[in-house]
Structures are given as C-alpha cells and as structure tokens.
Enzyme design. Structure first.
Site, PDB file in Angstrom:
ATOM      1  N   GLY A 174     -10.475 -17.556  43.825  1.00  0.00           N
ATOM      2  CA  GLY A 174      -9.187 -18.001  44.354  1.00  0.00           C
ATOM      3  C   GLY A 174      -8.016 -17.450  43.568  1.00  0.00           C
ATOM      4  CG  ASP A 175      -7.841 -18.448  39.578  1.00  0.00           C
ATOM      5  OD1 ASP A 175      -7.223 -19.363  40.149  1.00  0.00           O
ATOM      6  OD2 ASP A 175      -8.748 -18.651  38.747  1.00  0.00           O
TER       7      ASP A 175
END
Length: 302
Positions: free
Chosen positions: A250-251
């Site tokens: 996600g990052d």
C-alpha cells in the site's frame, strides 16, 4: 521537495522459518533488517524511482541510530527529531506465515518534540508534497494529522494521507490531494461490504464530496479504483504475479501514484504507476525496485 512523516519508525526484522512450530525453538532460514514504518516505506520506493525525499518523525536509542544509518545508506534525507529517552521499536515480520507480525510499541513522544516537528512542517510551502502515513502513537494526540493539515491549509502543498477510518475522516475538510483506503476500510466507514471494483465507486465519490481530491482504493487481488479530481473514474484488475510479500504494498502504491503524477500530471499514468509499484512490491522479497515497477507497468499498459 517531498517529505514523508513516520511518527513511530521501526527497525523491521524480516525472517523466514521453515516449518514454524509454536512452543519450540525455531531457527531462521533467512533474515533481513530494514528501516520501516509507512512513511519510510514511501521514501524507500520514491528513492528506488530516483526521487529524493526527506523522512520526518522521531528516533530514539540504539535502534534509532541504526535506522538513521540505514536511511543514510539508502540516500534518504533524515529530518527525524531525536528523543533523549526510550528506543525506536523493532517489528518482527515472519515471512513464512504470511501477514504474521509482532510490532513494538516505540518510545514516548514528549509534547515539546511534537511542537518541534510542527515547526519543521510549518516551513513547507507551495509545490511541496507531504505524505502522512500510518497510525498515531498513543503518547500523541489523536488529532495530530488534523492539526498538521489545518496548519498547512491554503499553502499549496499536496498532502497524501494513508490512514484508517477516524484519522482519515478528520482530515477530509482540509482537502488532501490523495487518500488511499482499501475496500475493507472504505466499507467500514459506510457500514457496507465492498467486494467489486464497481461497488466502491459511489462510496469513493462520497469521500470526495467530504473533501478529498483524489480517492485511490486498493483491493488486493481484485485490483484498484481511482476516482480522480478531474471527475474521471479509472479501474483496473490486479496484474498477474505471485504474492510473495504484502508488507509495504500500500505504501508503494501511494509512492508510485505520486511519482507518476509528478512526472506527467496525468491521472491515468499516475493510476497505472500506483498499481505497478504496489503490485511489484507484493511480487518481490522487498520493496519494489525501479526495474520491477517498470516491468509491471508494461504489463498493465500493453
């Protein structure tokens, strides 16, 4: 300039254990130590794409010194504030049992140090990009993101917020440039279950109405959806590949999206870069390299 904020950075100890058994001594078959925390992950992926950033947050103790040294080795500018007491946390991530982690607590963060960070952030201005990612430590006020965005409101800073439920909802009135809930988090906000790309669109648009400019919804194996500030809606299935490590995907996605947007100011390109970076990290042992991201991008766009 690009800045990432990680209130509670970590030293991530990533290990594999063959045939892990509870209650017995287990020995690692592989191990790796990396600086971690959502903002630092974003800085890492940006660095892999050749984009400079400054990591902000708090470091303490012998682990903090190790994190600082590794940031320096990776070419990430270190703007973190030093704490005199405690030590930065160690997070243990067990690769052989997917998703199994033991995360440390981290140091107490005194109010005067929070004020020091706010002073750093107050110097940001027109054209800067700021990533606010992850949870807020218990020793800090839970409206920290809200206060940061209130202070920076109207200064022409593109702010990316990757946080859950209440933290996310509190910042929407300050018009973050990008938010990235996953479909489960989006469903929790509205009390619904969202399983398909089509089903997330009306709820992402509701977050836009509440103030978000761009809403990027990650959906793991189902792909992703972008409801853009331009009024356009983009959706795509997940690229083909083997899930090896979901940590940091996600990052990587928000880092890839902003890298793509800063390159061309084109939402479709940014969306594809976000998917490519997130998926490339999920398909690799560590956070994705430029070459891995380019390979997945080519698969998405051909």
């Amino acid at each position: 300039m690009i800045y990432t904020v990680t209130f509670n950075p970590s030293l991530d100890y990533i290990v594999s254990v063959e045939d892990f058994k509870l209650g017995l001594t287990n020995r690692t078959s592989s191990e790796l130590m990396l600086p971690g925390g959502k903002g630092i992950n974003v800085s890492t992926v940006l660095g892999n794409l050749g984009i400079e950033s400054t990591a902000l947050g708090f470091l303490a103790g012998f682990t903090g010194k190790e994190i600082a040294g590794r940031l320096d080795q990776m070419g990430i500018k270190n703007g973190c504030i030093w704490l005199e007491e405690g030590y930065s946390r160690i997070n243990v991530k067990l690769k052989s049992i997917d998703g199994t982690e033991i995360n440390g607590q981290g140091p107490e963060i005194p109010e005067k140090k929070v004020e020091e960070l706010m002073k750093q952030l107050s110097a940001l201005g027109e054209g800067d990009v700021l990533f606010l990612a992850g949870s807020i430590p218990s020793s800090m006020a839970d409206d920290a993101y809200q206060k940061i965005m209130e202070m920076l409101d109207g200064k022409g800073i593109r702010i990316v917020v990757d946080a859950t439920r209440d933290l996310l909802m509190k910042v929407l009135p300050y018009h973050p440039f990008l938010i990235k809930p996953n479909n489960h988090e989006l469903g929790e906000i509205f009390g619904v279950e969202l399983k398909t790309r089509e089903s997330v669109v009306p709820y992402a648009k509701q977050l836009q109405k509440k103030g978000a400019q761009n809403v990027l919804v990650s959906m793991a194996g189902e792909g992703a959806v972008l409801v853009a500030a331009s009024g356009e809606v983009f959706e795509a299935p997940a690229p083909k590949g083997k899930l090896i490590n979901g940590v940091g995907a996600g990052d990587s996605m928000v880092a890839g999206f902003m890298a793509g947007y800063m390159e061309k100011e084109d939402y479709l390109h940014a969306f594809h870069m976000g998917i490519a970076a997130g998926s490339a990290s999920a398909f690799s042992e560590n956070l994705a390299t430029r070459e891995e991201i380019a390979s997945v991008y080519e698969q998405i766009t051909k």
